[in-house]
Write a protein that holds these residues in place. Structure first.
Motif, PDB file in Angstrom:
ATOM      1  N   LEU A  17       1.018  -1.098  -0.111  1.00 20.39           N
ATOM      2  CA  LEU A  17      -0.024   0.193  -0.310  1.00 20.39           C
ATOM      3  C   LEU A  17       0.670   1.594  -0.004  1.00 20.39           C
ATOM      4  CD1 LEU A  17      -2.862  -0.665   2.411  1.00 20.39           C
ATOM      5  CD2 LEU A  17      -3.165  -0.322   0.207  1.00 20.39           C
ATOM      6  N   ARG A  18       0.424   2.319  -0.813  1.00 22.02           N
ATOM      7  CA  ARG A  18       1.135   2.940  -0.404  1.00 22.02           C
ATOM      8  C   ARG A  18       0.009   4.504   0.340  1.00 22.02           C
ATOM      9  NH1 ARG A  18       2.688   8.186  -4.928  1.00 22.02           N
ATOM     10  NH2 ARG A  18       4.736   8.412  -4.345  1.00 22.02           N
ATOM     11  N   PHE A  19       0.777   5.195   1.079  1.00 22.83           N
ATOM     12  CA  PHE A  19       0.029   6.230   1.853  1.00 22.83           C
ATOM     13  C   PHE A  19       0.684   7.667   1.333  1.00 22.83           C
ATOM     14  CE2 PHE A  19      -2.705   4.969   5.142  1.00 22.83           C
ATOM     15  CZ  PHE A  19      -2.370   3.928   5.848  1.00 22.83           C
ATOM     16  N   SER A  20      -0.273   8.582   1.091  1.00 21.52           N
ATOM     17  CA  SER A  20      -0.177  10.051   0.796  1.00 21.52           C
ATOM     18  C   SER A  20      -0.626  10.907   1.722  1.00 21.52           C
ATOM     19  CB  SER A  20      -0.639  10.902  -0.902  1.00 21.52           C
ATOM     20  OG  SER A  20      -0.232   9.426  -2.088  1.00 21.52           O
ATOM     21  N   CYS A  21       0.421  11.920   2.372  1.00 20.70           N
ATOM     22  CA  CYS A  21      -0.541  13.716   3.330  1.00 20.70           C
ATOM     23  C   CYS A  21       0.144  14.717   3.057  1.00 20.70           C
ATOM     24  CB  CYS A  21       0.626  12.863   4.556  1.00 20.70           C
ATOM     25  SG  CYS A  21       0.292  14.111   5.965  1.00 20.70           S
ATOM     26  N   ALA A  22      -0.831  15.314   2.258  1.00 25.85           N
ATOM     27  CA  ALA A  22      -0.439  16.297   1.350  1.00 25.85           C
ATOM     28  C   ALA A  22      -0.709  17.265   2.475  1.00 25.85           C
ATOM     29  CB  ALA A  22      -2.268  16.743   0.196  1.00 25.85           C
ATOM     30  N   ALA A  23       0.285  18.619   2.284  1.00 27.19           N
ATOM     31  CA  ALA A  23      -0.685  19.627   3.197  1.00 27.19           C
ATOM     32  C   ALA A  23      -1.064  20.899   2.932  1.00 27.19           C
ATOM     33  CB  ALA A  23       1.152  20.288   4.086  1.00 27.19           C
ATOM     34  N   SER A  24      -1.743  21.373   3.696  1.00 26.25           N
ATOM     35  CA  SER A  24      -2.059  22.364   3.174  1.00 26.25           C
ATOM     36  C   SER A  24      -1.304  23.843   2.758  1.00 26.25           C
ATOM     37  CB  SER A  24      -3.642  23.127   4.286  1.00 26.25           C
ATOM     38  OG  SER A  24      -2.858  23.367   5.981  1.00 26.25           O
ATOM     39  N   GLU A  25      -0.751  24.048   3.239  1.00 25.18           N
ATOM     40  CA  GLU A  25       0.657  24.857   3.602  1.00 25.18           C
ATOM     41  C   GLU A  25       1.900  24.783   2.911  1.00 25.18           C
ATOM     42  OE1 GLU A  25      -1.417  27.249   7.738  1.00 25.18           O
ATOM     43  OE2 GLU A  25       1.319  27.054   7.181  1.00 25.18           O
ATOM     44  N   ARG A  26       2.428  25.782   2.410  1.00 26.04           N
ATOM     45  CA  ARG A  26       3.542  26.472   1.762  1.00 26.04           C
ATOM     46  C   ARG A  26       4.958  25.531   2.750  1.00 26.04           C
ATOM     47  NH1 ARG A  26       4.210  24.128  -2.738  1.00 26.04           N
ATOM     48  NH2 ARG A  26       6.268  24.712  -3.122  1.00 26.04           N
ATOM     49  N   THR A  27       4.425  26.246   3.795  1.00 24.23           N
ATOM     50  CA  THR A  27       5.706  25.806   4.835  1.00 24.23           C
ATOM     51  C   THR A  27       5.880  24.335   5.492  1.00 24.23           C
ATOM     52  OG1 THR A  27       3.995  26.436   6.011  1.00 24.23           O
ATOM     53  CG2 THR A  27       5.304  28.671   5.557  1.00 24.23           C
ATOM     54  N   PHE A  28       4.984  23.387   4.662  1.00 21.94           N
ATOM     55  CA  PHE A  28       5.327  22.302   4.294  1.00 21.94           C
ATOM     56  C   PHE A  28       6.742  21.998   4.658  1.00 21.94           C
ATOM     57  CE2 PHE A  28       4.347  17.904   4.054  1.00 21.94           C
ATOM     58  CZ  PHE A  28       5.307  17.168   2.876  1.00 21.94           C
ATOM     59  N   SER A  29       7.585  22.147   4.040  1.00 25.09           N
ATOM     60  CA  SER A  29       9.096  22.010   3.422  1.00 25.09           C
ATOM     61  C   SER A  29      10.085  22.408   4.355  1.00 25.09           C
ATOM     62  CB  SER A  29       9.250  22.864   2.107  1.00 25.09           C
ATOM     63  OG  SER A  29       8.751  24.407   1.909  1.00 25.09           O
ATOM     64  N   THR A  30       9.683  22.931   5.426  1.00 26.87           N
ATOM     65  CA  THR A  30      10.217  23.013   6.361  1.00 26.87           C
ATOM     66  C   THR A  30      10.269  21.850   7.439  1.00 26.87           C
ATOM     67  OG1 THR A  30       8.460  25.253   7.455  1.00 26.87           O
ATOM     68  CG2 THR A  30      10.272  25.464   5.855  1.00 26.87           C
ATOM     69  N   TYR A  31       9.622  21.445   7.237  1.00 26.64           N
ATOM     70  CA  TYR A  31       8.785  20.262   8.914  1.00 26.64           C
ATOM     71  C   TYR A  31       9.344  19.485   8.088  1.00 26.64           C
ATOM     72  CZ  TYR A  31       5.490  24.336  10.294  1.00 26.64           C
ATOM     73  OH  TYR A  31       4.786  24.957  10.476  1.00 26.64           O
ATOM     74  N   GLY A  32       9.763  19.004   9.816  1.00 29.04           N
ATOM     75  CA  GLY A  32       9.802  17.137   9.636  1.00 29.04           C
ATOM     76  C   GLY A  32       8.831  16.820   9.059  1.00 29.04           C
ATOM     77  N   MET A  33       9.149  15.262   9.240  1.00 29.80           N
ATOM     78  CA  MET A  33       7.609  14.757   8.643  1.00 29.80           C
ATOM     79  C   MET A  33       7.325  13.111   9.427  1.00 29.80           C
ATOM     80  SD  MET A  33       5.163  16.775   7.592  1.00 29.80           S
ATOM     81  CE  MET A  33       3.891  15.843   7.429  1.00 29.80           C
ATOM     82  N   GLY A  34       6.557  12.295  10.032  1.00 32.29           N
ATOM     83  CA  GLY A  34       6.385  11.784  10.378  1.00 32.29           C
ATOM     84  C   GLY A  34       5.511  10.680  10.379  1.00 32.29           C
ATOM     85  N   TRP A  35       4.929   9.119  10.428  1.00 34.92           N
ATOM     86  CA  TRP A  35       4.302   8.263  10.428  1.00 34.92           C
ATOM     87  C   TRP A  35       4.567   8.104  11.531  1.00 34.92           C
ATOM     88  CZ3 TRP A  35       0.504   8.705   6.747  1.00 34.92           C
ATOM     89  CH2 TRP A  35       0.753   9.022   4.960  1.00 34.92           C
ATOM     90  N   VAL A  47       6.417   4.663  13.532  1.00 33.47           N
ATOM     91  CA  VAL A  47       6.838   4.330  12.391  1.00 33.47           C
ATOM     92  C   VAL A  47       7.917   4.209  11.595  1.00 33.47           C
ATOM     93  CG1 VAL A  47       6.288   3.208  10.194  1.00 33.47           C
ATOM     94  CG2 VAL A  47       4.693   3.149  12.248  1.00 33.47           C
ATOM     95  N   ALA A  48       7.963   5.982  11.091  1.00 34.99           N
ATOM     96  CA  ALA A  48       9.414   6.192  10.326  1.00 34.99           C
ATOM     97  C   ALA A  48       8.963   7.845  10.470  1.00 34.99           C
ATOM     98  CB  ALA A  48       8.976   6.227   8.936  1.00 34.99           C
ATOM     99  N   ALA A  49      10.425   8.247   9.593  1.00 32.88           N
ATOM    100  CA  ALA A  49      10.076   9.685   9.569  1.00 32.88           C
ATOM    101  C   ALA A  49      11.489  10.354   9.056  1.00 32.88           C
ATOM    102  CB  ALA A  49      10.429  10.563  11.025  1.00 32.88           C
ATOM    103  N   ILE A  50      11.474  11.943   8.113  1.00 36.91           N
ATOM    104  CA  ILE A  50      12.153  12.308   6.959  1.00 36.91           C
ATOM    105  C   ILE A  50      12.077  13.555   7.773  1.00 36.91           C
ATOM    106  CG2 ILE A  50      10.162  13.146   5.607  1.00 36.91           C
ATOM    107  CD1 ILE A  50      12.140  12.210   3.431  1.00 36.91           C
ATOM    108  N   ASN A  51      13.606  14.597   7.790  1.00 40.97           N
ATOM    109  CA  ASN A  51      13.515  15.282   7.389  1.00 40.97           C
ATOM    110  C   ASN A  51      13.539  16.612   6.711  1.00 40.97           C
ATOM    111  OD1 ASN A  51      15.890  15.175   5.694  1.00 40.97           O
ATOM    112  ND2 ASN A  51      17.153  16.403   6.937  1.00 40.97           N
ATOM    113  N   TRP A  52      13.640  17.579   6.332  1.00 41.73           N
ATOM    114  CA  TRP A  52      13.058  18.730   5.819  1.00 41.73           C
ATOM    115  C   TRP A  52      13.304  18.991   4.209  1.00 41.73           C
ATOM    116  CZ3 TRP A  52      14.692  23.239   3.558  1.00 41.73           C
ATOM    117  CH2 TRP A  52      16.091  23.632   4.064  1.00 41.73           C
ATOM    118  N   LEU A  53      14.449  18.069   4.191  1.00 39.01           N
ATOM    119  CA  LEU A  53      14.868  17.914   2.859  1.00 39.01           C
ATOM    120  C   LEU A  53      15.177  17.095   2.091  1.00 39.01           C
ATOM    121  CD1 LEU A  53      18.576  20.152   2.754  1.00 39.01           C
ATOM    122  CD2 LEU A  53      16.360  19.869   1.453  1.00 39.01           C
ATOM    123  N   GLY A  54      14.300  15.413   2.947  1.00 36.85           N
ATOM    124  CA  GLY A  54      14.826  14.799   2.418  1.00 36.85           C
ATOM    125  C   GLY A  54      15.705  14.079   2.501  1.00 36.85           C
ATOM    126  N   GLY A  55      16.665  14.632   2.794  1.00 34.63           N
ATOM    127  CA  GLY A  55      18.187  13.586   3.119  1.00 34.63           C
ATOM    128  C   GLY A  55      18.450  12.618   4.073  1.00 34.63           C
TER     129      GLY A  55
END
Length: 120
Positions: A17-35, A47-55
């Motif tokens: 399965l593949r999940f998507s999570c869409a953010a409502s604001e452009r500031t999304f790109s400055t946030y670390g994200m997690g599941w 479960v998992a996390a990714i930093n703001w650059l994706g690196g």
């Protein structure tokens, strides 16, 4: 920031399965994200996390090698690709913004939960 998750469902063991999570604001790109996920009667778990650059990405041992987190900052979306699913992956899954940590309280924003059911 509002987060809208999609992609849950019912799948047989071994499936994907593949999940998507869409953010409502452009500031999304400055946030670390997690599941995170929460099974009935259990605590919400990382479960998992990714930093703001994706690196940099981080995974729970239980999903390492099977799940992949990624992000597309141009489209304000984070993804969770889940392969080789097991019945023990059954849970409500949540995306969250604001950290790359393993503790739910570190995150400022949460999406609605999305059910994943893996049948044996």
């Amino acid at each position: 920031v509002q987060l809208q998750a999609s992609g849950g469902g019912l799948v047989q063991a071994g499936g994907s399965l593949r999940f998507s999570c869409a953010a409502s604001e452009r500031t999304f790109s400055t946030y670390g994200m997690g599941w995170f996920r929460q099974a009935p009667g259990k605590e919400r778990e990382f479960v998992a996390a990714i930093n703001w650059l994706g690196g940099s990405t981080y995974y729970a041992d239980s999903v390492k090698g099977r799940f992949t987190i990624s992000r597309d900052n141009a489209n304000d979306t984070v993804y969770l690709q889940m392969n080789s699913l097991k019945p023990e992956d059954t849970a409500v899954y949540y995306c969250a913004a604001g950290s790359t940590g393993m503790v739910p309280s570190l995150y400022n924003y949460w999406g609605q939960g999305t059910q994943v059911t893996v049948s044996s």
